[in-house]
Enzyme design. Sequence first.
Site, PDB file in Angstrom:
ATOM      1  N   SER A   1       0.900  -1.431   0.070  1.00 13.44           N
ATOM      2  CA  SER A   1       0.207  -0.081  -0.045  1.00 13.44           C
ATOM      3  C   SER A   1       0.803   1.083  -0.043  1.00 13.44           C
ATOM      4  O   SER A   1       0.582   2.124  -0.724  1.00 13.44           O
ATOM      5  CB  SER A   1      -1.000   0.071   1.336  1.00 13.44           C
ATOM      6  OG  SER A   1      -0.324   0.047   2.332  1.00 13.44           O
ATOM      7  N   GLU A   2       2.105   1.032   0.754  1.00  7.83           N
ATOM      8  CA  GLU A   2       2.836   2.334   0.428  1.00  7.83           C
ATOM      9  C   GLU A   2       4.332   1.882   0.636  1.00  7.83           C
ATOM     10  O   GLU A   2       4.829   0.859   1.252  1.00  7.83           O
ATOM     11  CB  GLU A   2       2.745   3.184   1.695  1.00  7.83           C
ATOM     12  CG  GLU A   2       1.448   4.412   1.396  1.00  7.83           C
ATOM     13  CD  GLU A   2       0.297   4.210   2.555  1.00  7.83           C
ATOM     14  OE1 GLU A   2      -0.363   4.822   2.363  1.00  7.83           O
ATOM     15  OE2 GLU A   2       0.809   3.528   3.467  1.00  7.83           O
ATOM     16  N   THR A   3       5.301   2.498   0.100  1.00  8.81           N
ATOM     17  CA  THR A   3       6.740   2.476   0.004  1.00  8.81           C
ATOM     18  C   THR A   3       7.224   3.940   0.539  1.00  8.81           C
ATOM     19  O   THR A   3       6.990   4.829  -0.068  1.00  8.81           O
ATOM     20  CB  THR A   3       7.424   1.987  -1.115  1.00  8.81           C
ATOM     21  OG1 THR A   3       6.788   0.798  -1.558  1.00  8.81           O
ATOM     22  CG2 THR A   3       8.962   1.889  -1.084  1.00  8.81           C
TER      23      THR A   3
ATOM     24  N   HIS B   1       0.949   5.030   8.261  1.00 15.76           N
ATOM     25  CA  HIS B   1       1.830   4.050   8.714  1.00 15.76           C
ATOM     26  C   HIS B   1       3.346   3.773   8.117  1.00 15.76           C
ATOM     27  O   HIS B   1       4.341   3.150   8.849  1.00 15.76           O
ATOM     28  CB  HIS B   1       1.053   2.522   8.069  1.00 15.76           C
ATOM     29  CG  HIS B   1       1.496   1.901   6.998  1.00 15.76           C
ATOM     30  ND1 HIS B   1       1.134   2.222   5.719  1.00 15.76           N
ATOM     31  CD2 HIS B   1       2.268   0.671   6.774  1.00 15.76           C
ATOM     32  CE1 HIS B   1       1.631   1.330   4.838  1.00 15.76           C
ATOM     33  NE2 HIS B   1       2.360   0.475   5.281  1.00 15.76           N
TER      34      HIS B   1
END
Length: 305
Positions: free
Chosen positions: A51-53, A82
Amino acid sequence: MSDPTAITLPFATCDVFTEVAFGGNPLAIVEGADALSVAQMQTIAREFNLSETIFVQSPDDPAHTAKVRIFFPTAEIPFAGHPTIGCAIHLALKDAPDGDFDTQVTLEEQAGLVPVKVWRTEGRAMAEFRAPVIPHAVEGVTTPGTDLLAGALGITPETIGFGRHRPAVWQGGPRFLYIPVRTLDTLAQARPQEPRWSEVMEMAGVDSAYLYTPGDACDLRARMFSPTAGIPEDPATGSASAILAAQLMASGALTGTNQFTLHQGVEMGRPSEITLTVLSEGDRIETVLVRGSAVPISQGRIRIP
């Protein structure tokens, strides 16, 4: 076959908003990213397909810990919860690999400066950040009616809303459409349904919807859908949890200092726990704090595109 001449960067992954490996929300952290272009960062984020990097760079101000860039698989975003929690814990653990500690990590994010308190007690690493933007209303958008929302989620109109909680759009860096539903059964049943889902997103001027309801063993249980951003469902959304403060204020749920335990990702099999603290005065939000844990999962090196 590996290419010995390829230039690589160190990376690590962790699970955030959980104390249990393979729960919570997975995060990739790429270090030494100063020379990467936006296109290269986007390519790496798409390769991880989480979902995110988050990409760690040298800070603009040497008094700060790091400058970071955060990417969905499809686009860069100015702030996310997060990645902030996971990256701060990762950097703090590198400086203090053993024993208890209590420190401050300061991250330069596109939405602003984000101070993060990080501590470890008896092997348990935790972090709490202060939201860089006080959540606020979004001008020029229309909140879809319950009939349209129900059609977009595969539920019935009468299951939307409870008490003074009504659907609304709020912003605090990113923006989300907040949809309160009456029961856990309704929350479990909800799924984005086309073509009405896209109609709702366009009308509200968002690409993400955060659904919530009173929970068991927590104050609220939530789900977050963002398929147009490459995230069919998110196990834990720190930014949406921070911006939820505005939704709670509008619903009459805030008085003075308030703390809420939020559970998310349960329906996905990746349960997460987020602690939201909101300091308010009258009808004004003064401070929003989001707290959670993270568990290291893997580390290695990734080629530069």
